[in-house]
Design an enzyme around this catalytic site. Structure first.
Site, mmCIF file in Angstrom:
data_model
loop_
_atom_site.group_PDB
_atom_site.id
_atom_site.type_symbol
_atom_site.label_atom_id
_atom_site.label_comp_id
_atom_site.label_asym_id
_atom_site.label_seq_id
_atom_site.Cartn_x
_atom_site.Cartn_y
_atom_site.Cartn_z
ATOM 1 N N SER A 1 -74.564 36.254 -63.664
ATOM 2 C CA SER A 1 -74.896 37.401 -64.504
ATOM 3 C C SER A 1 -74.323 37.217 -65.911
ATOM 4 O O SER A 1 -74.506 36.172 -66.523
ATOM 5 C CB SER A 1 -74.382 38.682 -63.835
ATOM 6 O OG SER A 1 -74.938 39.825 -64.426
ATOM 7 N N ASP B 1 -80.530 39.351 -60.833
ATOM 8 C CA ASP B 1 -79.086 39.156 -60.956
ATOM 9 C C ASP B 1 -78.522 38.308 -59.823
ATOM 10 O O ASP B 1 -78.768 38.546 -58.644
ATOM 11 C CB ASP B 1 -78.383 40.516 -60.972
ATOM 12 C CG ASP B 1 -76.986 40.416 -61.529
ATOM 13 O OD1 ASP B 1 -76.131 39.798 -60.876
ATOM 14 O OD2 ASP B 1 -76.741 40.944 -62.630
#
Length: 374
Positions: free
Chosen positions: A45, A207
């Site tokens: 991320s 993500d």
């Protein structure tokens, strides 16, 4: 076997500014022309964005940290996602129309926020060609970016590395060699429902924390024997078991984000400690036959509640975003960590850098011992 150190950077949106502060403390231990002290960098991320930035300056640790700090200390929410009232309304209207269309007609990913500005920022700031150059000159061994594949519910690590490192496949996770670019970073940082998923080849990715069952798997597959982990899990208020009122939706959503970004990493660290303890009970000769070896770790995490820090700077968030979050029941007094992930304003990110630096300096002796500098 030779020692190879990896830097592991977890995810957490705006919270990732904390990682820069820790690196700022670490860089004080090295001369100005020194390269990075970890040859392997693994990020998830927002941590993947920080890690990639450092990887492009692998030959000069001081310069890499200095440039990364400058970006975070001058951050504005509008550089990450559209935060003006017209921009928010236009995007939400577009999402509403998408909901009325057949999936076969409109295949674009839906999201609460439009992070197109982040794509422009990454294209402007990161020179991806430097990654391959640093690998070829030995300043870097490997860089990996963790993603989640929504097509098959697998955790996929895209990596760029020295030639002797091979792809890997395990239960519900794999590592694939790629020439990394902006789209990989956007995929890794696409917080579910908040930012749109990214199409890479024929699949959609989001993500990296979502399907991440073993966050420490990537650096170990890439050859690491020591891990410096900068975890963004911060201490927070605990409530009595008997609550008078049902927790609000915003509170539950905040817990979900905390779970996505922190719980699997914490669990994997505990698992690694148990494995190391088990290995310590096995004679060294037997360990060599089994091709097993302990993995040394040093974990640095925030000493203060990042949600409380975010609440102090709540008014710095753009009015349109505060209004949007208000419809979701989120305000300054809300017991929700969501703001701490979405507040990309320099007042907040600078506070996190300062906290990371303070925590890093508090563990300076541990850092010296970890990097054999004592």
């Amino acid at each position: 076997m030779p020692t190879s150190t990896a830097l592991v950077l977890g995810g957490g949106g705006a919270r990732a500014a904390y990682q820069v502060g820790v690196l700022k403390a670490l860089v004080q231990l090295y001369p100005r022309n020194h390269g990075i002290p970890f040859k392997i960098i693994c990020g998830t991320s927002a941590g993947a964005i920080n890690g990639t930035s450092i990887a492009t300056h692998a030959s000069c640790f001081h310069l890499g940290v200095k440039k990364l700090e400058w970006v975070w200390r001058h951050f504005e929410t509008r550089k990450v996602y559209r935060a003006s009232l017209p921009g928010v309304l236009k995007h939400l209207s577009k999402m509403a129309l998408k909901g009325l269309q057949d999936d076969k007609v409109n295949t674009d990913a839906g999201s609460l926020l439009d992070n197109e500005p982040l794509r422009h920022l990454l294209n402007e700031l990161i020179d991806f060609k430097r990654i391959d150059r640093n690998i070829r000159n030995g300043a870097l061994t490997a860089l990996s970016v963790d993603t989640s594949c929504y097509n098959n519910s697998r955790s996929v690590t895209f990596f760029q590395a020295a030639r002797d490192i091979e792809n890997w496949t395990r239960a519900r996770r794999s590592g694939e060699r790629r020439m990394l670019n902006t789209e990989h970073l956007l995929a890794s940082s696409a917080i579910p429902m908040v930012f749109p998923s990214i199409k890479l080849n024929q699949a959609y990715y989001g993500d990296g924390s979502v399907h991440q069952l073993a966050p420490l798997s990537s650096p170990i597959h890439l050859g690491a024997t020591k891990l410096l982990v900068i975890n963004l899990d911060s201490p927070h208020k605990h409530y009595p078991m008997e609550l008078e009122f049902h927790p609000k939706t915003a509170t539950i959503a905040g817990h979900l984000l905390d779970t996505i970004f922190s719980d699997t990493l914490n669990s994997d660290l505990e698992r690694l400690e148990r494995i190391n303890h088990t290995l310590s009970l096995i004679p060294e000769a037997s360990r060599a036959q089994l091709a097993l070896h302990p993995i040394k770790t040093l974990v640095i995490k925030p000493s203060e509640d990042l949600s409380k820090i975010a609440a102090r700077f709540y008014d710095d968030m753009p009015w349109a975003i505060k209004t949007l979050l208000g419809f979701l029941g989120i305000d300054r007094q809300s017991d929700s960590s969501i703001v701490s992930y979405l507040l990309f304003e320099k007042s907040y990110t600078s506070a996190l850098i300062d906290l990371g630096y303070k925590d890093g300096m508090a563990q300076l002796n541990e850092l010296k011992a970890f990097f054999n500098l004592t």
